[in-house]
Design an enzyme around this catalytic site. Structure first.
Site, PDB file in Angstrom:
ATOM      1  CB  VAL A   1      -0.903   0.026   1.251  1.00 56.64           C
ATOM      2  CG1 VAL A   1      -1.786   1.268   1.261  1.00 56.64           C
ATOM      3  CG2 VAL A   1      -1.750  -1.236   1.330  1.00 56.64           C
ATOM      4  CB  CYS A   2       0.992   4.117   0.652  1.00 55.97           C
ATOM      5  SG  CYS A   2       1.282   5.891   0.813  1.00 55.97           S
ATOM      6  CB  THR A   3       5.843   4.921   0.195  1.00 55.59           C
ATOM      7  OG1 THR A   3       5.573   4.794   1.595  1.00 55.59           O
ATOM      8  CG2 THR A   3       5.472   6.322  -0.275  1.00 55.59           C
TER       9      THR A   3
ATOM     10  CB  ALA B   1      -3.106   4.451  -5.227  1.00 53.25           C
TER      11      ALA B   1
END
Lengths: 252, 252
Positions: free
Chosen positions: A140-142, A190
């Site tokens: 998720v995310c970074t 994202a």
């Protein structure tokens, strides 16, 4: 019935202790929550400076899927501080005690936490070791930058936090728009809240669509935010700058 | 600039230690994260059996609002087990150490956790004491049943988890549809993930709309779930039954 379907589809590998992964020792496998035969293990990698919702969003939609056991893991078991320094979530197990998981989920974090994990070769080796036997490897995310730093995304389509998209290319991945991007057994989501959407897809993959839809209802995920500024495509440059400032000012 | 605007709008009351609330002792007020003058305190009440996302959703959109400090509190500080028993989140402070907060947020929980809190008179007394001086008193999911049990919702419009709507009437509240319902200084949100939507509204109230919109971007909250079954109005009776079964089977 649901449990049977899950076990039948995906096998019986539980979250196993280090050294217990060899076929000869399969009979000794233990899962943290019950007989290994009934459990699909999801290991969520926590680290100093991770973003809470990146981990908790997917946890909340996966933890009730029949046969699934979600476990927070970190270099050392114990309370792990989030990116704001205002919250701690407990890692139940240490990396060295986890040699296998059916699903690996790597949440993103603030700049400090993410960059530390992008440089941590021991963690990369652990990620690669776990990835070898996962059914799904996810971020998720970074968190995708961490998977990328471990060498898992070379040449592959992937997504990440909106402000971090350029970094994917440096890691050899191909930025691909999408709330989450599925390629082979890797799914990257994202930013932050996108982990909830990915979690629902993963719930379907680990069980079936009915269960995923029921989990959406179980967490009453019928989103209706008071604004519509949740992606850079929907926000202007001023909001982008303010968002980045709020993130920087809250970082610990 | 943003910090000034917040302090100017809502005053400087921090999360204060018990006994420090009287005007005579105002100078001694301490906040957990910095000078009281810069801090708006959000106290999130954790308890054995709470639902993680109910607390973490609002935390994630409030913790970066300028001047805001989110603190997890519980009867006893320390790790608090969620409703699945698979996760612990750390409460930083004990109830007896918290006499004031600008915002109170009560998350919902599983049946065991919620009903225990609905009967807990000590917790009700604490909630009423905090509520007396809050700027906002809020809940997510079945947290509204806990606010109602403390006597805060009599005659007021409110919402709760979809499956718990009938209980609101028993507590003297008037069930009102909505992702969240605002009445005076009380805001109640619908189930689990609705706390994210409420959190954004609260971010605007504690700061301004630009900050709330920037926070929506900061957590990339541009929801796009793979299904559209997030409320009973959008799901059929079979999914409702399955959701309730998944909840019951995962309860610890």
């Amino acid at each position: 019935m649901l449990r049977t379907a899950v076990a039948g589809t995906l096998g019986a590998a539980g979250l196993t202790a280090a050294g217990a992964g060899s076929p000869a020792r399969a009979a000794e496998r233990t899962s943290a929550g019950g007989p290994a035969e009934e459990r699909l293990s999801v290991a969520v990698l926590l680290y100093d400076g991770f973003t809470a919702l990146d981990a908790i969003g997917p946890y909340e939609v996966l933890c009730r899927v029949p046969g699934v056991r979600v476990t927070m893991v970190a270099r050392q078991a114990g309370p792990i501080r989030t990116d704001t320094g205002e919250l701690e979530i407990v890692a139940e197990r240490s990396l060295c005690d986890v040699a296998r998981a059916d699903v690996l989920l790597v949440p993103g974090g603030g700049e400090r936490g993410t960059t530390a994990m992008m440089k941590d070769r021991e963690v990369h080796a652990w990620i690669r070791r776990i990835h070898r036997h996962t059914v799904w490897t996810t971020s998720v995310c970074t968190g995708s930058l961490i998977l990328g730093s471990a060498g898992l995304l070379r040449g592959l389509p992937a997504t990440t936090y909106w402000a971090s998209r350029p970094y994917l290319k440096e890691l050899g991945a191909v930025y691909t728009p999408g709330r989450f991007v599925e390629t082979g057994k890797i799914i990257t989501a994202a930013g932050v809240s996108a982990g909830i959407d990915m979690g629902l897809r993963l719930a379907a993959r680990l069980s079936d669509e009915k269960v995923a839809q029921a989990m959406q209802l179980a967490v009453e995920y019928d989103p209706d935010p008071p604004y519509d500024t949740g992606s850079p495509e929907k926000a202007d440059a001023e909001l982008e700058q303010l968002a980045l400032k709020l993130l920087a000012d809250s970082a610990r």
